[in-house]
Design an enzyme around this catalytic site. Sequence first.
Site, PDB file in Angstrom:
ATOM      1  N   HIS A 117     -13.018   5.962  -2.511  1.00 57.34           N
ATOM      2  CA  HIS A 117     -13.172   4.538  -2.214  1.00 57.34           C
ATOM      3  C   HIS A 117     -14.548   4.040  -2.669  1.00 57.34           C
ATOM      4  CE1 HIS A 117     -12.534   0.878   0.366  1.00 57.34           C
ATOM      5  NE2 HIS A 117     -13.867   0.879   0.293  1.00 57.34           N
ATOM      6  N   GLU A 118     -15.585   4.708  -2.217  1.00 57.03           N
ATOM      7  CA  GLU A 118     -16.939   4.257  -2.563  1.00 57.03           C
ATOM      8  C   GLU A 118     -17.189   4.395  -4.063  1.00 57.03           C
ATOM      9  OE1 GLU A 118     -18.412   2.493  -0.542  1.00 57.03           O
ATOM     10  OE2 GLU A 118     -17.258   3.070   1.231  1.00 57.03           O
TER      11      GLU A 118
HETATM   12 ZN   LIG Z   1     -15.011  -0.823   0.520  1.00 54.94          ZN
END
Ligand SMILES: [Zn+2]
Length: 682
Positions: free
Chosen positions: A470-471
């Site tokens: 995600h990051e």
């Molecule tokens: Zn996010």
Amino acid sequence: MNNPLLDLSGLPKFAAVNAGHVKSAIETLLAEARAVVEKLAADQGAASWDAVVTPLDDVNERLSRAWGTVGHLNAVVNSPELRDAYNGMLPAVTQYWTEISQNETLFAKYKALRASPDHSRLSAAQQKSLENELRDFRLSGAELSADNKARFMAVQEELSSLMSTFNDHVLDAANAFAHYVLSEAELSGLPGDVIAAARESAVKDGKEGWKFTLHAPSYMPVMQYADFHPLRERLYRAYTTRASELGSNPEWDNSATIQRILELRAETAALLGFGNYAELSLATKMADSPAEVIAFLREMAARAKPFAETDWAELEDFARRELNMAQVNAWDVAYLAEKLRERRYAFSDNEVKQYFPEPQVLAGLFRVVETIYGVKISAASTETWHADVRFFDVRNGDGSLVGQFYLDLYARDAKRGGAWMDDAVTRRRKNGAIQHPVAYLTCNFAAPVAQNGQMRPALFTHDDVITLFHEFGHGLHHLLTEVEELGVSGINGVEWDAVELPSQFMENFCWEWDVLKHMTRHVDTGETLPRALFDKMLAARNFQAGMAFVRQLEFSLFDMLLHTDFDLAGGSLLALMDEVRSEVAVVPYPSFNRTAHAFGHIFGGGYAAGYYSYKWAEVLSADAYAAFEESGVLNADTGARFRREVLARGGSRPALESFMAFRGRKPDIEPLLRHNGMKLAA
Ligand SMILES: [Zn+2]
């Protein structure tokens, strides 16, 4: 002038910077910025991009970069000195940005530039950046009459203080609650570490027994594991009435605070010429109108509710047959779900973790990114803030540098919790050359530990892996941009409800067998993840997804209706919540439930008329990912198109245009429903 914070050539000088540099550097940069603003204001020449925007961007970037370095260090290697230095300068920095956003002379310059013949010669990115600036000036009240401006300022001040009061009430109410269990039998079902922590808390208070509170590490395990249902009910009641008129202390009742917040928001919207607060909120978002968002939420609800009803029926059935419970209450839901989950999917996080040693996970992540975007990621070196931090180059196939990132993976003392991406340097054209973007990727995973005298690599849970992807998705949005204007480069200027597209998109790869096969290696045996275990993980992924889905919709719809046409004079918050629940929810909420009184996202944070963004961005990311499913998930052509049309464009054009350029059509909700197991067989 030996202050390393003022040396903005290349990367931040982490080895040299300390708390003692903060005050003088930031004061210098603020003075420098104000001098430029004054000079611009006094300049009688024609408004051109180079005469107005470039000098202001340059000086604001210097301030942002130095302050960004300080903020980053404050978050990852906090110390009392650094915290004091940071907090000491925070008001001055905030004050400067407020000044800029309401500066009438600057606003006039931007308007003149917009009206000049020069405007048509600006690049699309410059024009978009200018539109954003003009919009933000208006939303900051720069266009109001003197009287209205004064009123606007007073309203904003009162609002921010009320929002802070709202949060204080919730926190005070939670802090004030304690429940001491005196009989060991009532602890049945709770994990050993939770019982030990509860005992320790009681001892600290000089009390007998075990202390339970409304804070997550105490409250959540009780709701999930405690067999003794009166204990669950006791905590649930306290939790869902906190900061309400049914709470323990009338001083912390948020009823009047909420009413006043809503009134002031309505007044703000009216001053700026909007019909309601939701319209104002959407002015900076991808969604067009409150009606569009409400219709979106209702369509999702209609599709998801049958699945939520099935989830609920399963829980009731399980409760009756296996646990002899005649009735299921709201405080039984998490408990029953946990029991049913254990029954159906017998695997533990710990078992899965053994297959995700850090080197394998990073190699797997880089392999995905390199394959679909045609880049090469390689370790590089530079000075950092901690020995555990690593640094990488991202290069194109021809070896040219795209950008760089710092990777700080492990939790440690003095590091803020959670995971996030932040920008160290933003891509732009400056003095004729390209400045390469640099990102910080920060997580809080368990560090490697020695076992039997040997160091083992860090082991990540599957959730950790998803967080990392995600990051990294946010990071790629920042790094793969090809925009040359600061205001719309990378994630800058991207609509708020679309900014999670690239990050949530990346999460999908963590559920692909083709990806996991290459990303897993048992830390002791070297085996890849067994297919049978993966199938169990997949099945568990969508367990009770219908109920989780409608819960998000319930909050979103309540938030949107409340900020659109709620009758402030005669309406009832509780009645609105009841209406929404009868439309969307499947759990029978007890009449004492006062969830709205502690709904911090919308009353104490930035999510007012914006909570829907979670689902909105999920639709975009799931539909974007579906294009990869259609072409093969590691398809380089699809990847190149996503890079070119979405990631490279940053905020330089509306997110909807970027999405449609990639997908060839408007977003479709079907892939999200399918990924959540909520698609009826054709
Ligand atoms: Zn996010």
